[in-house]
Design a protein around this motif. Sequence first.
Motif, PDB file in Angstrom:
ATOM      1  N   UNK A   6       0.832  -1.210   0.000  1.00 30.72           N
ATOM      2  CA  UNK A   6       0.000   0.000   0.000  1.00 30.72           C
ATOM      3  C   UNK A   6       0.867   1.261   0.000  1.00 30.72           C
ATOM      4  N   UNK A   7       1.948   1.244   0.769  1.00 32.54           N
ATOM      5  CA  UNK A   7       2.851   2.395   0.806  1.00 32.54           C
ATOM      6  C   UNK A   7       3.550   2.606  -0.534  1.00 32.54           C
ATOM      7  N   UNK A   8       3.940   1.513  -1.164  1.00 33.41           N
ATOM      8  CA  UNK A   8       4.579   1.624  -2.473  1.00 33.41           C
ATOM      9  C   UNK A   8       3.596   2.161  -3.505  1.00 33.41           C
ATOM     10  N   UNK A  14       2.407  10.621  -7.814  1.00 32.74           N
ATOM     11  CA  UNK A  14       3.059  11.895  -7.493  1.00 32.74           C
ATOM     12  C   UNK A  14       2.126  13.103  -7.575  1.00 32.74           C
ATOM     13  N   UNK A  15       1.246  13.223  -8.572  1.00 34.86           N
ATOM     14  CA  UNK A  15       0.364  14.403  -8.587  1.00 34.86           C
ATOM     15  C   UNK A  15      -0.546  14.491  -7.366  1.00 34.86           C
ATOM     16  N   UNK A  16      -1.070  13.357  -6.913  1.00 34.36           N
ATOM     17  CA  UNK A  16      -1.917  13.358  -5.733  1.00 34.36           C
ATOM     18  C   UNK A  16      -1.117  13.757  -4.493  1.00 34.36           C
ATOM     19  N   UNK A  75       8.629  11.259  -1.314  1.00 37.91           N
ATOM     20  CA  UNK A  75      10.038  10.922  -1.119  1.00 37.91           C
ATOM     21  C   UNK A  75      10.256   9.535  -0.520  1.00 37.91           C
ATOM     22  N   UNK A  76       9.830   9.333   0.690  1.00 40.28           N
ATOM     23  CA  UNK A  76      10.214   8.134   1.423  1.00 40.28           C
ATOM     24  C   UNK A  76       9.630   6.873   0.807  1.00 40.28           C
ATOM     25  N   UNK A  77       8.381   6.916   0.374  1.00 35.91           N
ATOM     26  CA  UNK A  77       7.773   5.712  -0.180  1.00 35.91           C
ATOM     27  C   UNK A  77       8.435   5.319  -1.496  1.00 35.91           C
ATOM     28  N   UNK A  78       8.968   6.277  -2.210  1.00 34.62           N
ATOM     29  CA  UNK A  78       9.707   5.941  -3.427  1.00 34.62           C
ATOM     30  C   UNK A  78      11.020   5.255  -3.096  1.00 34.62           C
ATOM     31  N   UNK A  79      11.629   5.635  -1.978  1.00 35.89           N
ATOM     32  CA  UNK A  79      12.856   4.972  -1.542  1.00 35.89           C
ATOM     33  C   UNK A  79      12.540   3.526  -1.174  1.00 35.89           C
ATOM     34  N   UNK A  80      11.398   3.301  -0.517  1.00 33.44           N
ATOM     35  CA  UNK A  80      10.979   1.928  -0.220  1.00 33.44           C
ATOM     36  C   UNK A  80      10.810   1.117  -1.507  1.00 33.44           C
ATOM     37  N   UNK A  81      10.250   1.733  -2.499  1.00 27.54           N
ATOM     38  CA  UNK A  81      10.074   1.034  -3.778  1.00 27.54           C
ATOM     39  C   UNK A  81      11.420   0.715  -4.406  1.00 27.54           C
ATOM     40  N   UNK A  82      12.366   1.615  -4.279  1.00 28.68           N
ATOM     41  CA  UNK A  82      13.694   1.403  -4.841  1.00 28.68           C
ATOM     42  C   UNK A  82      14.409   0.239  -4.141  1.00 28.68           C
ATOM     43  N   UNK A  83      14.232   0.154  -2.833  1.00 28.23           N
ATOM     44  CA  UNK A  83      14.893  -0.898  -2.058  1.00 28.23           C
ATOM     45  C   UNK A  83      14.187  -2.231  -2.115  1.00 28.23           C
ATOM     46  N   UNK A  84      12.987  -2.276  -2.650  1.00 23.22           N
ATOM     47  CA  UNK A  84      12.227  -3.514  -2.724  1.00 23.22           C
ATOM     48  C   UNK A  84      12.954  -4.496  -3.641  1.00 23.22           C
ATOM     49  N   UNK A  85      13.105  -5.718  -3.168  1.00 22.08           N
ATOM     50  CA  UNK A  85      13.837  -6.731  -3.931  1.00 22.08           C
ATOM     51  C   UNK A  85      13.035  -7.303  -5.080  1.00 22.08           C
ATOM     52  N   UNK A  86      11.730  -7.243  -4.973  1.00 22.13           N
ATOM     53  CA  UNK A  86      10.888  -7.896  -5.986  1.00 22.13           C
ATOM     54  C   UNK A  86      10.799  -7.086  -7.245  1.00 22.13           C
TER      55      UNK A  86
END
Length: 86
Positions: A6-8, A14-16, A75-86
Amino acid sequence: MKLKQRLIRMGNNAPLNFRRVIIGAMIFFGGAGMLMWAEGATHLPPLKQELVALLALAMIGIGALLSLLGYLGLSVFRILKFWDDK
């Protein structure tokens, strides 16, 4: 895992998120202005003056939380997406 997904997903819109930051900042600064006005509003009875100040503090809190949520989405949720292994 459901919360992470959900966070990802929230970070992908981004517009929202930018709209949340802007609207939250407007609410925050509107509340700050109302709080400054309530401080100098000597024409109001003290109880009404305190109620206006309380409403202003509630607006400041809501605006800050909305802006924070939008900023985290940008910002932060995009970093989580970047670090996601899947």
